[in-house]
Design an enzyme around this catalytic site. Structure first.
Site, PDB file in Angstrom:
ATOM      1  N   CYS A  17       0.867  -1.181   0.000  1.00  0.00           N
ATOM      2  CA  CYS A  17       0.000   0.000   0.000  1.00  0.00           C
ATOM      3  C   CYS A  17       0.903   1.230   0.000  1.00  0.00           C
ATOM      4  O   CYS A  17       2.122   1.116   0.137  1.00  0.00           O
ATOM      5  CB  CYS A  17      -0.894  -0.004   1.242  1.00  0.00           C
ATOM      6  SG  CYS A  17       0.056   0.076   2.778  1.00  0.00           S
ATOM      7  N   HIS A  79       3.987   1.693  11.665  1.00  0.00           N
ATOM      8  CA  HIS A  79       2.859   1.453  12.571  1.00  0.00           C
ATOM      9  C   HIS A  79       2.635   2.594  13.564  1.00  0.00           C
ATOM     10  O   HIS A  79       1.593   2.650  14.211  1.00  0.00           O
ATOM     11  CB  HIS A  79       3.090   0.153  13.361  1.00  0.00           C
ATOM     12  CG  HIS A  79       3.294  -1.035  12.481  1.00  0.00           C
ATOM     13  ND1 HIS A  79       4.545  -1.573  12.244  1.00  0.00           N
ATOM     14  CD2 HIS A  79       2.426  -1.760  11.757  1.00  0.00           C
ATOM     15  CE1 HIS A  79       4.415  -2.598  11.414  1.00  0.00           C
ATOM     16  NE2 HIS A  79       3.146  -2.721  11.088  1.00  0.00           N
ATOM     17  N   HIS A 129      -0.212  -4.975  19.588  1.00  0.00           N
ATOM     18  CA  HIS A 129       0.157  -4.631  18.207  1.00  0.00           C
ATOM     19  C   HIS A 129       0.824  -3.246  18.220  1.00  0.00           C
ATOM     20  O   HIS A 129       0.368  -2.344  18.923  1.00  0.00           O
ATOM     21  CB  HIS A 129      -1.090  -4.607  17.308  1.00  0.00           C
ATOM     22  CG  HIS A 129      -0.765  -4.470  15.852  1.00  0.00           C
ATOM     23  ND1 HIS A 129      -0.465  -3.252  15.272  1.00  0.00           N
ATOM     24  CD2 HIS A 129      -0.666  -5.397  14.855  1.00  0.00           C
ATOM     25  CE1 HIS A 129      -0.197  -3.430  13.980  1.00  0.00           C
ATOM     26  NE2 HIS A 129      -0.323  -4.722  13.711  1.00  0.00           N
ATOM     27  N   GLU A 131       0.777  -0.738  16.289  1.00  0.00           N
ATOM     28  CA  GLU A 131      -0.105   0.397  15.973  1.00  0.00           C
ATOM     29  C   GLU A 131      -0.969   0.771  17.176  1.00  0.00           C
ATOM     30  O   GLU A 131      -1.161   1.947  17.476  1.00  0.00           O
ATOM     31  CB  GLU A 131      -1.003   0.083  14.769  1.00  0.00           C
ATOM     32  CG  GLU A 131      -1.807   1.297  14.343  1.00  0.00           C
ATOM     33  CD  GLU A 131      -2.860   1.006  13.286  1.00  0.00           C
ATOM     34  OE1 GLU A 131      -3.906   1.683  13.305  1.00  0.00           O
ATOM     35  OE2 GLU A 131      -2.642   0.108  12.452  1.00  0.00           O
ATOM     36  N   SER A 228       1.703  -9.987  10.563  1.00  0.00           N
ATOM     37  CA  SER A 228       1.019  -8.924   9.822  1.00  0.00           C
ATOM     38  C   SER A 228      -0.483  -9.032  10.063  1.00  0.00           C
ATOM     39  O   SER A 228      -1.136  -9.963   9.598  1.00  0.00           O
ATOM     40  CB  SER A 228       1.333  -9.039   8.327  1.00  0.00           C
ATOM     41  OG  SER A 228       0.408  -8.294   7.572  1.00  0.00           O
ATOM     42  N   SER A 273       2.030  -5.411   3.317  1.00  0.00           N
ATOM     43  CA  SER A 273       3.477  -5.273   3.481  1.00  0.00           C
ATOM     44  C   SER A 273       4.261  -6.356   2.730  1.00  0.00           C
ATOM     45  O   SER A 273       5.454  -6.527   2.948  1.00  0.00           O
ATOM     46  CB  SER A 273       3.843  -5.277   4.976  1.00  0.00           C
ATOM     47  OG  SER A 273       3.169  -6.314   5.654  1.00  0.00           O
TER      48      SER A 273
END
EC number: 1.17.7.4
Length: 316
Positions: A17, A79, A129, A131, A228, A273
């Protein structure tokens, strides 16, 4: 002996992305500008192949900032990071570049804005995670409460049920968050949601492509890493969309050929990714065993591009 025929349905969009593309470019441009080594806090993106190839070029991946020397540049992963990390880098007079995906940064800004308006935040995400850690770390402890399931919504302990807002981890599927958002809105009728879904365009597009391709195929392979989040969600979306065999594979060497015996069609996609090189490697592995026909199933065309930070566009 004749080679068995096989149709490969190739999902599009798939793979990198704009945020991942930008993050990798940031590391490569930093190496060109400042030379090796350049330090990277956490994996720049969740893909071993990408991380290993950047390591070969001179990137040094570390878990924490205190593992970095003061006199070398450091890059923060796509992230996102808690506010305390750039603050610590500034205190040490370090050169740092923030590779946080702009769509994750948008969630950070949203959380900050809600906090300034006196609202406590609820984040829908996965505990641990990067993020989630980064987003929760934008505000002081206790200002962002994490929920992972509908059951968590019933148990969450808020300061004032009339002063609540929510954000979501960008890599979750729309299906993942739908029931949790509904439960939040029932328990907290005045809760404020994002202006636009926080789930990013790339996550949505890749899931829509899987929903279109999965029912056509006997099996679905998602090229991506086990850590991921968006790749694992693609496997789940494929299974829910009616594909009996949906699996995550890092490389062609991870394909379980025995499980695919007797199949006539396979759908292939890749997490945000995962580089296209690895998709081609998987396609080549099928071509070595089958008489392959490739069909593209395209549900959207992506034209999004994110600029790299100015510091990398200026001469050293």
């Amino acid at each position: 002996m004749t080679t068995p025929e096989l149709t490969l349905y190739l999902a599009a969009p798939r793979g990198f992305c704009a945020g991942v593309d930008r993050a990798i470019k940031i590391v490569e441009m930093a190496l060109t500008k400042w030379g090796a080594p350049v330090y990277v806090r956490h994996e720049i993106v969740h893909n071993k192949f990408v991380v290993d190839s950047l390591r070969e070029k001179g990137a040094v991946f570390v878990e924490e900032l205190d593992e970095c020397p003061n006199d070398r540049p450091v890059i923060f992963s796509a992230h996102g990071v808690p506010k305390s990390v750039p603050a610590a880098a500034e205190q040490r007079n370090m050169v740092y570049v923030d590779a946080t995906c702009p769509l994750v940064s948008k969630v950070h800004i949203e959380a900050q804005r809600h906090a300034e308006n006196g609202l406590q935040m609820i984040m829908i995400g996965h505990k641990g995670h990067p993020e989630t850690i980064g987003t929760m770390g934008q505000l002081p402890d206790g200002e962002v409460l994490l929920v992972e399931t509908v059951a968590d919504v019933a148990a969450v302990d808020v300061r004032d049920p009339d002063k609540i807002a929510f954000v979501t981890q960008t890599t979750l599927s729309v299906d993942d968050t739908k029931d949790i958002i509904a439960a939040l809105e029932i328990r907290f009728p005045n809760i404020i949601g994002p202006h636009k879904e926080d789930i990013c365009y790339a996550t949505t597009n890749r899931q829509d492509a899987v929903k279109a391709v999965a029912p056509k195929a006997d099996a679905l392979l998602v090229v991506g890493a086990p850590n991921s989040s968006n790749s694992r969600r693609l496997v789940e979306v494929g299974a829910k969309a009616g594909c009996d065999y949906a699996q995550l594979v890092q490389r062609a060497e991870n394909i379980d050929w025995r499980a695919l015996e007797g199949i006539r069609s396979v759908a292939i996609t890749a997490g945000a990714s995962a580089p296209e090189l690895l998709v081609n490697e998987v396609i080549d592995a099928f071509k070595a065993r089958f008489d392959v026909t490739v069909e593209l199933v395209e549900t959207a065309v992506e034209t999004v591009e994110f600029k790299v930070p100015r510091v990398l566009r200026e001469p050293a």
